[in-house]
Design a protein around this motif. Structure first.
Motif, PDB file in Angstrom:
ATOM      1  N   ILE A 277       9.185   4.648  -2.371  1.00  0.00           N
ATOM      2  CA  ILE A 277      10.137   5.443  -3.000  1.00  0.00           C
ATOM      3  C   ILE A 277      10.706   4.461  -4.184  1.00  0.00           C
ATOM      4  O   ILE A 277      10.789   5.168  -5.250  1.00  0.00           O
ATOM      5  CB  ILE A 277      11.385   5.549  -2.048  1.00  0.00           C
ATOM      6  N   GLY A 278      10.815   3.350  -4.143  1.00  0.00           N
ATOM      7  CA  GLY A 278      11.132   2.514  -5.232  1.00  0.00           C
ATOM      8  C   GLY A 278      10.195   2.609  -6.339  1.00  0.00           C
ATOM      9  O   GLY A 278      10.497   2.733  -7.600  1.00  0.00           O
ATOM     10  N   THR A 279       8.875   2.503  -6.006  1.00  0.00           N
ATOM     11  CA  THR A 279       7.752   2.616  -7.122  1.00  0.00           C
ATOM     12  C   THR A 279       7.784   3.774  -7.906  1.00  0.00           C
ATOM     13  O   THR A 279       7.449   3.990  -9.025  1.00  0.00           O
ATOM     14  CB  THR A 279       6.538   2.386  -6.417  1.00  0.00           C
ATOM     15  N   ILE A 367       1.168   1.200 -18.311  1.00  0.00           N
ATOM     16  CA  ILE A 367       2.205   0.808 -17.362  1.00  0.00           C
ATOM     17  C   ILE A 367       2.018   1.767 -16.127  1.00  0.00           C
ATOM     18  O   ILE A 367       2.238   1.548 -14.784  1.00  0.00           O
ATOM     19  CB  ILE A 367       3.388   0.780 -17.930  1.00  0.00           C
ATOM     20  N   LEU A 368       1.996   3.150 -16.582  1.00  0.00           N
ATOM     21  CA  LEU A 368       2.068   4.374 -15.394  1.00  0.00           C
ATOM     22  C   LEU A 368       0.965   3.938 -14.651  1.00  0.00           C
ATOM     23  O   LEU A 368       0.976   4.319 -13.275  1.00  0.00           O
ATOM     24  CB  LEU A 368       1.890   5.473 -16.180  1.00  0.00           C
ATOM     25  N   GLY A 369      -0.286   3.514 -14.994  1.00  0.00           N
ATOM     26  CA  GLY A 369      -1.601   3.159 -14.325  1.00  0.00           C
ATOM     27  C   GLY A 369      -1.056   2.027 -13.411  1.00  0.00           C
ATOM     28  O   GLY A 369      -1.706   2.234 -12.100  1.00  0.00           O
ATOM     29  N   LEU A 370      -0.614   1.039 -13.703  1.00  0.00           N
ATOM     30  CA  LEU A 370      -0.456  -0.016 -13.009  1.00  0.00           C
ATOM     31  C   LEU A 370       0.426  -0.021 -11.812  1.00  0.00           C
ATOM     32  O   LEU A 370       0.310  -0.467 -10.694  1.00  0.00           O
ATOM     33  CB  LEU A 370      -0.165  -1.272 -13.751  1.00  0.00           C
ATOM     34  N   LEU A 371       1.141   1.124 -12.103  1.00  0.00           N
ATOM     35  CA  LEU A 371       2.557   1.245 -10.901  1.00  0.00           C
ATOM     36  C   LEU A 371       1.973   2.385  -9.829  1.00  0.00           C
ATOM     37  O   LEU A 371       2.564   2.239  -9.005  1.00  0.00           O
ATOM     38  CB  LEU A 371       3.506   1.966 -11.665  1.00  0.00           C
ATOM     39  N   LEU A 372       0.612   2.543  -9.875  1.00  0.00           N
ATOM     40  CA  LEU A 372       0.048   3.364  -8.897  1.00  0.00           C
ATOM     41  C   LEU A 372      -0.427   2.131  -7.717  1.00  0.00           C
ATOM     42  O   LEU A 372      -0.690   2.669  -6.683  1.00  0.00           O
ATOM     43  CB  LEU A 372      -1.230   4.083  -9.443  1.00  0.00           C
ATOM     44  N   ILE A 373      -0.788   0.796  -8.252  1.00  0.00           N
ATOM     45  CA  ILE A 373      -1.415   0.130  -7.262  1.00  0.00           C
ATOM     46  C   ILE A 373      -0.590  -0.356  -6.260  1.00  0.00           C
ATOM     47  O   ILE A 373      -1.004  -0.413  -4.863  1.00  0.00           O
ATOM     48  CB  ILE A 373      -1.876  -1.460  -8.261  1.00  0.00           C
ATOM     49  N   PRO A 374       1.054  -0.532  -6.144  1.00  0.00           N
ATOM     50  CA  PRO A 374       1.561  -0.924  -5.028  1.00  0.00           C
ATOM     51  C   PRO A 374       1.606  -0.103  -4.002  1.00  0.00           C
ATOM     52  O   PRO A 374       1.860  -0.272  -2.891  1.00  0.00           O
ATOM     53  CB  PRO A 374       3.082  -0.718  -5.596  1.00  0.00           C
ATOM     54  N   PHE A 375       1.194   1.178  -4.105  1.00  0.00           N
ATOM     55  CA  PHE A 375       0.998   2.347  -3.177  1.00  0.00           C
ATOM     56  C   PHE A 375      -0.155   1.967  -2.269  1.00  0.00           C
ATOM     57  O   PHE A 375       0.015   2.102  -0.966  1.00  0.00           O
ATOM     58  CB  PHE A 375       0.827   3.819  -3.791  1.00  0.00           C
ATOM     59  N   ILE A 376      -1.367   1.457  -3.010  1.00  0.00           N
ATOM     60  CA  ILE A 376      -2.376   1.033  -2.110  1.00  0.00           C
ATOM     61  C   ILE A 376      -2.220  -0.297  -1.407  1.00  0.00           C
ATOM     62  O   ILE A 376      -2.539  -0.313  -0.060  1.00  0.00           O
ATOM     63  CB  ILE A 376      -3.544   0.782  -3.015  1.00  0.00           C
ATOM     64  N   THR A 377      -1.676  -1.357  -2.075  1.00  0.00           N
ATOM     65  CA  THR A 377      -1.612  -2.682  -1.286  1.00  0.00           C
ATOM     66  C   THR A 377      -0.578  -2.508  -0.136  1.00  0.00           C
ATOM     67  O   THR A 377      -0.716  -3.216   0.728  1.00  0.00           O
ATOM     68  CB  THR A 377      -1.191  -3.568  -2.638  1.00  0.00           C
ATOM     69  N   THR A 378       0.583  -1.887  -0.480  1.00  0.00           N
ATOM     70  CA  THR A 378       1.850  -1.798   0.602  1.00  0.00           C
ATOM     71  C   THR A 378       1.068  -1.050   1.812  1.00  0.00           C
ATOM     72  O   THR A 378       1.589  -1.125   2.719  1.00  0.00           O
ATOM     73  CB  THR A 378       2.903  -0.965  -0.047  1.00  0.00           C
ATOM     74  N   LYS A 379       0.179   0.062   1.720  1.00  0.00           N
ATOM     75  CA  LYS A 379      -0.311   0.835   2.720  1.00  0.00           C
ATOM     76  C   LYS A 379      -1.228  -0.413   3.524  1.00  0.00           C
ATOM     77  O   LYS A 379      -1.406   0.068   4.607  1.00  0.00           O
ATOM     78  CB  LYS A 379      -1.150   2.048   2.095  1.00  0.00           C
ATOM     79  N   LEU A 380      -1.945  -0.935   2.926  1.00  0.00           N
ATOM     80  CA  LEU A 380      -3.031  -1.606   3.295  1.00  0.00           C
ATOM     81  C   LEU A 380      -2.663  -3.124   3.981  1.00  0.00           C
ATOM     82  O   LEU A 380      -3.465  -3.710   4.861  1.00  0.00           O
ATOM     83  CB  LEU A 380      -4.411  -1.807   2.393  1.00  0.00           C
ATOM     84  N   TYR A 381      -1.886  -3.580   3.483  1.00  0.00           N
ATOM     85  CA  TYR A 381      -1.615  -5.046   3.663  1.00  0.00           C
ATOM     86  C   TYR A 381      -1.642  -5.522   5.258  1.00  0.00           C
ATOM     87  O   TYR A 381      -1.926  -6.635   5.517  1.00  0.00           O
ATOM     88  CB  TYR A 381      -0.188  -5.598   2.977  1.00  0.00           C
ATOM     89  N   ASP A 382      -1.161  -4.693   6.038  1.00  0.00           N
ATOM     90  CA  ASP A 382      -0.725  -5.206   7.539  1.00  0.00           C
ATOM     91  C   ASP A 382      -1.826  -4.574   8.439  1.00  0.00           C
ATOM     92  O   ASP A 382      -1.650  -4.872   9.560  1.00  0.00           O
ATOM     93  CB  ASP A 382       0.651  -4.945   8.048  1.00  0.00           C
TER      94      ASP A 382
END
Length: 397
Positions: A277-279, A367-382
């Motif tokens: 949500i923050g992203t 910037i807008l493109g880079l802010l898509l990356i946290p969705f992927i990493t947060t989904k996959l990290y654990d």
């Protein structure tokens, strides 16, 4: 909150207030006052943040293996000596060197502060880290509110004020933090990794790196507000004191929005959702600033940005603390702070080169493109952590 956490909050506010006289104006000072290019200013800030990365790692390891009190005292002394010298000599060469030294000293303090918060209040969860985060932003609000007006009179006073607040922080640590070494709770709350009894440290470490890679790109984008966007506001005629007001607005909003944020996080407790949500909210803020040409629109964008960060920022140290095996809490907090610092290190150079060779509009789309990356990493990290926990018969908290 426990009394020790309140002491951390007060100390953090004092330290960040002093720093906030200086850091929002670094790019403006080098570019507008000393006549350096944005790329050069970004390079110096990169060195500053690079030193902070080293300090983050050293500070985190010292917390795990040495006295937190002595570690943070020596780190602050390093920053204080550099800040005093900077007060009297801030032409470009000493300014650049001393900024790097201050970055190293300050970098050591933050993983220790966050690790102490988790250790001194093990049952606090997100609240412990959020307390330090809120204190940081109260300091930002106070420092930025006064700093812009002081700088409009003379930049010399900015450097003196920075050194003065670091001195107060140093003496507060000297006389009050020693008791906190003994007060730390060695039995940190048990995480899912500890419960399984079979989880290898490497799995948790890989998970942390994946999670924080998203945090890296968030900080690369966020740092543009302090560098390229700061200079852009000056180019379009927004007064320096109004730009500083944006950071005051940011800090005060973070402090006064806490009842609403606590209400939200009490009902939606999943830290991963806080990041999602923050992203999204941060993306909206950059869409607004892309079309901003007056102070009012920049203020609206800053308000939106603040709502996003207040949800997202404490989630990362909270998740890192959940991943950390016993005895590694300081190291894991050091890694979180280091990766965030790398983002702030790379961001100014990255943004400065794009603006120097293209324009600010191109930077906004990147910037807008880079802010898509946290969705992927947060989904996959654990994912790997969950799989290994299930194989060992444990459950995911």
């Amino acid at each position: 909150m426990p009394k020790a956490i309140w002491l951390l909050v007060i100390a953090t506010t004092i330290n960040v207030t002093g720093g906030s006289f200086l850091w929002p104006l670094n790019t403006i000072y080098m570019h507008n006052e000393l006549g350096q290019s944005l790329a050069f200013a970004g390079f110096i800030l990169m060195l500053n943040q690079g030193a902070a990365v080293i300090g983050n790692l050293i500070g985190g390891m010292l917390f795990d293996r040495y006295s937190a009190y002595k570690s943070i005292l020596y780190a602050t002394l390093i920053a204080l000596i550099a800040a005093i010298i900077l007060s009297f000599n801030h032409s470009i060469i000493p300014y650049s060197i001393l900024l790097v030294i201050i970055g190293f000293g300050n970098g050591m303090t933050w993983p220790i502060m966050f690790a102490m918060a988790g250790s001194l209040w093990p049952d606090g969860g997100r609240k412990a880290f959020n307390a330090v985060y809120v204190a940081q932003n109260l300091g930002v609000a106070l420092g930025a509110t006064i700093g812009g007006y002081v700088a409009s009179i003379s930049f010399d006073y900015i450097f003196i004020a920075n050194a003065g607040f670091i001195a107060v922080f140093f003496f507060l640590i000297l006389f009050t933090f020693k008791k906190m070494d003994k007060a730390q709770n060695p039995q940190m709350h048990t995480t899912v990794l500890d419960q399984s009894g079979r989880m290898k440290n490497s799995s948790a470490l890989i998970a942390l790196f994946i999670l924080c890679s998203g945090f890296l790109f968030v900080h690369i984008t966020y740092s543009q507000w302090q560098t390229t966007i700061a200079s852009y506001t000056q180019d379009i005629g927004i007064p320096l004191e109004q730009y500083s007001t944006l950071w005051a607005l940011n800090g005060f909003l973070i402090v006064f929005s806490q009842p609403l944020i606590q209400w939200f996080t009490n009902r939606f407790t999943n830290s991963k959702h806080h990041i999602y949500i923050g992203t999204i909210i941060m993306i909206l803020s950059f869409l607004v600033v892309m079309n901003a040409s007056a102070f009012t629109m920049f203020a609206v964008a800053m308000i939106i940005l603040t709502v996003g960060e207040v949800l997202m920022w404490p989630a990362f140290p909270t998740l890192a603390n959940e991943l950390a095996p016993k005895g590694k809490e300081g190291f894991y907090q050091g890694l979180v702070n280091s990766i965030a610092t790398i983002g702030r290190m790379v961001g100014p150079v990255f943004g400065g080169f794009i603006v120097d060779f293209y324009n600010i509009e191109v930077l906004f789309f990147v910037i807008l493109g880079l802010l898509l990356i946290p969705f992927i990493t947060t989904k996959l990290y654990d994912r790997n952590v969950q799989q290994k926990t299930e194989q060992s018969g444990g459950g995911v908290s």
